[in-house]
Every structure is written in C-alpha cells, then in structure tokens.
Motif scaffolding. Structure first.
Motif, PDB file in Angstrom:
ATOM      1  N   ASP A  20      35.506  35.911  41.027  1.00 19.53           N
ATOM      2  CA  ASP A  20      36.782  35.213  41.059  1.00 19.53           C
ATOM      3  C   ASP A  20      37.263  36.411  42.065  1.00 19.53           C
ATOM      4  O   ASP A  20      38.291  36.547  43.030  1.00 19.53           O
ATOM      5  N   GLU A  21      37.390  37.743  41.626  1.00 18.72           N
ATOM      6  CA  GLU A  21      37.610  39.193  41.804  1.00 18.72           C
ATOM      7  C   GLU A  21      37.273  39.544  43.422  1.00 18.72           C
ATOM      8  O   GLU A  21      37.347  39.670  44.387  1.00 18.72           O
ATOM      9  N   ALA A  22      35.862  39.205  43.543  1.00 17.20           N
ATOM     10  CA  ALA A  22      34.753  39.377  44.664  1.00 17.20           C
ATOM     11  C   ALA A  22      35.439  38.781  45.910  1.00 17.20           C
ATOM     12  O   ALA A  22      35.071  39.141  46.800  1.00 17.20           O
ATOM     13  N   ILE A  23      35.178  36.664  45.258  1.00 19.11           N
ATOM     14  CA  ILE A  23      35.786  36.234  46.498  1.00 19.11           C
ATOM     15  C   ILE A  23      37.149  35.981  46.556  1.00 19.11           C
ATOM     16  O   ILE A  23      37.522  36.595  48.300  1.00 19.11           O
ATOM     17  N   LEU A  24      37.972  37.254  46.300  1.00 23.06           N
ATOM     18  CA  LEU A  24      39.302  36.989  46.373  1.00 23.06           C
ATOM     19  C   LEU A  24      38.606  38.617  47.964  1.00 23.06           C
ATOM     20  O   LEU A  24      39.777  38.267  48.227  1.00 23.06           O
ATOM     21  N   ARG A  25      37.953  39.405  47.598  1.00 23.86           N
ATOM     22  CA  ARG A  25      38.465  40.610  47.943  1.00 23.86           C
ATOM     23  C   ARG A  25      37.667  40.795  49.421  1.00 23.86           C
ATOM     24  O   ARG A  25      38.023  40.601  50.424  1.00 23.86           O
ATOM     25  N   ALA A  26      35.951  40.055  49.374  1.00 22.72           N
ATOM     26  CA  ALA A  26      35.907  39.256  50.484  1.00 22.72           C
ATOM     27  C   ALA A  26      36.543  38.003  51.505  1.00 22.72           C
ATOM     28  O   ALA A  26      36.328  38.328  52.603  1.00 22.72           O
ATOM     29  N   HIS A  27      37.738  37.715  50.926  1.00 21.10           N
ATOM     30  CA  HIS A  27      38.697  36.128  51.633  1.00 21.10           C
ATOM     31  C   HIS A  27      39.183  37.733  51.924  1.00 21.10           C
ATOM     32  O   HIS A  27      40.048  37.531  53.688  1.00 21.10           O
ATOM     33  N   ILE A  28      39.715  38.673  51.602  1.00 18.70           N
ATOM     34  CA  ILE A  28      40.737  40.008  52.029  1.00 18.70           C
ATOM     35  C   ILE A  28      39.949  40.169  53.475  1.00 18.70           C
ATOM     36  O   ILE A  28      41.072  40.609  54.026  1.00 18.70           O
ATOM     37  N   SER A  29      38.589  40.456  52.988  1.00 21.76           N
ATOM     38  CA  SER A  29      38.382  41.561  54.430  1.00 21.76           C
ATOM     39  C   SER A  29      37.626  39.816  55.691  1.00 21.76           C
ATOM     40  O   SER A  29      36.871  40.828  56.434  1.00 21.76           O
ATOM     41  N   GLU A 251      25.626  37.624  50.298  1.00 21.59           N
ATOM     42  CA  GLU A 251      25.023  38.798  48.914  1.00 21.59           C
ATOM     43  C   GLU A 251      25.978  39.858  48.917  1.00 21.59           C
ATOM     44  O   GLU A 251      26.081  40.475  47.866  1.00 21.59           O
ATOM     45  N   LYS A 252      26.999  39.998  49.710  1.00 23.95           N
ATOM     46  CA  LYS A 252      28.235  41.061  49.343  1.00 23.95           C
ATOM     47  C   LYS A 252      29.117  40.926  48.059  1.00 23.95           C
ATOM     48  O   LYS A 252      29.159  41.450  47.773  1.00 23.95           O
ATOM     49  N   GLU A 253      29.579  39.099  48.146  1.00 24.73           N
ATOM     50  CA  GLU A 253      30.052  39.120  47.674  1.00 24.73           C
ATOM     51  C   GLU A 253      29.433  39.100  45.682  1.00 24.73           C
ATOM     52  O   GLU A 253      29.794  39.148  44.824  1.00 24.73           O
ATOM     53  N   GLN A 254      28.024  38.656  46.291  1.00 26.10           N
ATOM     54  CA  GLN A 254      27.509  38.630  43.918  1.00 26.10           C
ATOM     55  C   GLN A 254      27.515  40.391  44.385  1.00 26.10           C
ATOM     56  O   GLN A 254      27.089  40.770  42.859  1.00 26.10           O
ATOM     57  N   ALA A 255      26.767  41.441  45.405  1.00 27.88           N
ATOM     58  CA  ALA A 255      26.857  42.964  44.695  1.00 27.88           C
ATOM     59  C   ALA A 255      28.342  42.731  44.589  1.00 27.88           C
ATOM     60  O   ALA A 255      28.195  43.795  43.429  1.00 27.88           O
ATOM     61  N   ILE A 256      29.147  42.812  44.867  1.00 29.82           N
ATOM     62  CA  ILE A 256      30.909  43.066  43.989  1.00 29.82           C
ATOM     63  C   ILE A 256      30.986  43.033  43.543  1.00 29.82           C
ATOM     64  O   ILE A 256      31.406  43.162  42.027  1.00 29.82           O
ATOM     65  N   ALA A 257      30.595  41.161  42.765  1.00 29.83           N
ATOM     66  CA  ALA A 257      30.879  41.030  41.636  1.00 29.83           C
ATOM     67  C   ALA A 257      29.784  42.079  40.450  1.00 29.83           C
ATOM     68  O   ALA A 257      30.286  41.990  39.048  1.00 29.83           O
ATOM     69  N   SER A 258      28.563  42.159  40.270  1.00 32.67           N
ATOM     70  CA  SER A 258      27.784  42.598  39.632  1.00 32.67           C
ATOM     71  C   SER A 258      28.775  43.688  39.702  1.00 32.67           C
ATOM     72  O   SER A 258      28.579  44.194  38.212  1.00 32.67           O
ATOM     73  N   GLU A 259      29.330  44.835  40.524  1.00 35.89           N
ATOM     74  CA  GLU A 259      29.768  46.011  39.991  1.00 35.89           C
ATOM     75  C   GLU A 259      31.334  45.960  38.939  1.00 35.89           C
ATOM     76  O   GLU A 259      30.986  46.922  38.037  1.00 35.89           O
ATOM     77  N   LEU A 260      31.430  44.872  39.790  1.00 40.03           N
ATOM     78  CA  LEU A 260      32.504  44.384  38.600  1.00 40.03           C
ATOM     79  C   LEU A 260      32.652  44.186  37.237  1.00 40.03           C
ATOM     80  O   LEU A 260      33.383  44.778  36.698  1.00 40.03           O
ATOM     81  N   THR A 261      31.396  43.358  37.234  1.00 42.09           N
ATOM     82  CA  THR A 261      31.405  43.475  35.512  1.00 42.09           C
ATOM     83  C   THR A 261      30.589  44.048  34.937  1.00 42.09           C
ATOM     84  O   THR A 261      31.296  44.717  33.556  1.00 42.09           O
TER      85      THR A 261
END
Length: 274
Positions: A20-29, A251-261
C-alpha cells in the motif's frame, strides 16, 4: 486517465502494508496511475492505527502464541483483526476530478463502490450517516477495536458495521484502505485486546457481536475471498464512474515494497514503539 485495478492475492501483514505504501509513493512521484487494490491476509493479523500504542491496545504475547501478526498501519483508526476478509485500498490524488475535496465526502464517494459490490452479492447495505446530521454528539468508542461502531459513511447492514475504512493523505495523495468482513469472530478479537479481566473481555465480545456483522452471517453461506474479490472488481469502477484496467505492480513498486517490508513493517521499532 484510466485507473489500475490490482489483485495482489493473500499475503502476510508486513508485505500487505508495504505494498500500500509503495503504491502511494509511486503515485506521488507520478510513476503509477490511480489504483484500486484488493488483497487478503495469511496468517491473520492485528493491525493498529498510526496513533495507537500497540502494547496499550492489544495483547502482543497472546497474538504471538496464536500465530497472529501485529503490524502498524500508515493510516489512523483503531485495531483491526484481519482474518476472513476482503481488503481494498485506493490510491489517488486528492485533486482528481471526481474526488470530493473533504475527507468525509471522499469516504462517501469510495463507499459507493463497496455498496455496489455488496448489492451484487445480494446484500442490502447502507452508508452510516454522520451523527452531526441529526444534531447528535459522537458516541465514545467502547473499545480499541475498529468494528465496535461505524464512522462517517462506512458500510452497515442490518444496523451493524460490515466494512471499516481509514485514510491518510500524503503530498496531495489519498491512501484509503478498509476491511470487508467475510466472517467475524468477536470472541477472538476481544481475546487479543489488552483488557483488564475475563469479565471485561466477555463484555467487549458481546458488544462487538451486536455492533458488527459479516457477509457470512447475512447471506447464511460461505462467500470465498476469490468470489468477493471478483464481484467487487466488477462493481467498483462503474459505481465510481471510472474506467478500471487490470494491472500489476511495477518493478519499482515491488522493490519499494520489499524494502519497506524488511526495514519498516517487519520491525518492532515501527509496529510496537509509539
């Protein structure tokens, strides 16, 4: 602009919140379109609102013994047991043409999608009306559990809460997510809250059974996560007047999500210390 609808399936708590946060960050940018996401939880998890103190609200040791994850949401609100439910999230800019400007009005707008799906499931559901509309003061919550009372424009059926939602806004973008109860176990929820006695625990369980209801109880049969997800996916877009296009996480959303996890939602420093 078309909205993306993503089904990420059933996952563990830390990854669910990280996505959820990864999608949020991706949409912000501006690297992701407006997105509606559907997901589920395994194992079951207790999520707590951003402003709650986990050790005050829930019994961490009981959760661990029962194999129930504990995670802090990015949004506010109270504790939710995520078990037999369909969870949705919406990420969109707050100045998007169809989105009402106020928070409560945006809850009303998004709730129309849930109502449409429930109607397709044969459920006569309604939106809770703000007490202020009747000149009443808001009732104080009886417990730390989210489903002890509906908030503005949340979904009720048979006079009881069926879906709960919470929202946060970051850099002009809305993240709203919520739980649609497929089944409901008030005794289990009450047993995981930090309550002073067994008597108080039983009182809260009884109160929750009177204030919340599940799809299973209403239709008197099991509705699978897959079935509920399909119906909601079909109904949501039309009800909100938007065009949904099936998509996947980038791929970027997945990478952000993995880091946040790994660095946030799996860590006690985020989940427990407030």
């Amino acid at each position: 602009m078309k909205w993306r609808v993503v089904n990420t399936g059933i996952d563990h708590a830390a990854n669910n919140m990280a996505i959820d946060e990864a999608i949020l960050r991706a949409h912000i940018s501006d690297e992701a379109p407006p997105t509606i996401r559907f997901y589920g939880w395994k194992p079951a998890a207790m999520s707590i609102g951003y402003f709650q103190k986990a050790t005050d609200e829930i019994n961490i040791e009981k959760c661990r013994i029962a194999g129930i994850d504990v995670v802090r949401r990015l949004t506010g609100g109270r504790a939710v047991l995520h078990d037999a439910e369909l969870t949705y999230s919406v990420v969109v800019r707050e100045n998007y043409p169809q989105i009402p400007s106020t928070i409560t009005a945006s809850y009303c707008y998004f709730s129309k999608g849930l109502l449409a799906g429930l109607n397709k499931l044969g459920i006569d559901a309604n939106m809770s009306i703000p007490r202020a509309a009747y000149g009443q003061t808001r009732r104080r919550h009886a417990s730390a559990a989210c489903f002890d009372a509906p908030s503005h424009y949340e979904i009720t059926a048979q006079g009881r809460k069926l879906a709960g939602s919470s929202q946060v806004r970051k850099e002009g973008v809305i993240l709203q997510h919520g739980s649609l109860l497929l089944a409901f176990d008030p005794v289990k929820i009450a047993s995981l809250l930090n309550l002073p006695s067994l008597e108080r625990q039983n009182m809260v369980a009884e109160m929750l059974s009177k204030r919340a209801v599940s799809i299973k109880e209403i239709v008197d049969k099991e509705i699978t996560w897959e079935s509920a997800c399909q119906v909601m996916t079909e109904a949501f877009g039309a009800a909100l007047g938007i065009e949904l296009e099936p998509g996947q996480l980038s791929e970027k959303e997945q990478a952000i999500a993995s880091e946040l996890t790994d660095t946030k939602y799996s860590c006690d420093s985020w989940n427990l210390l407030r």
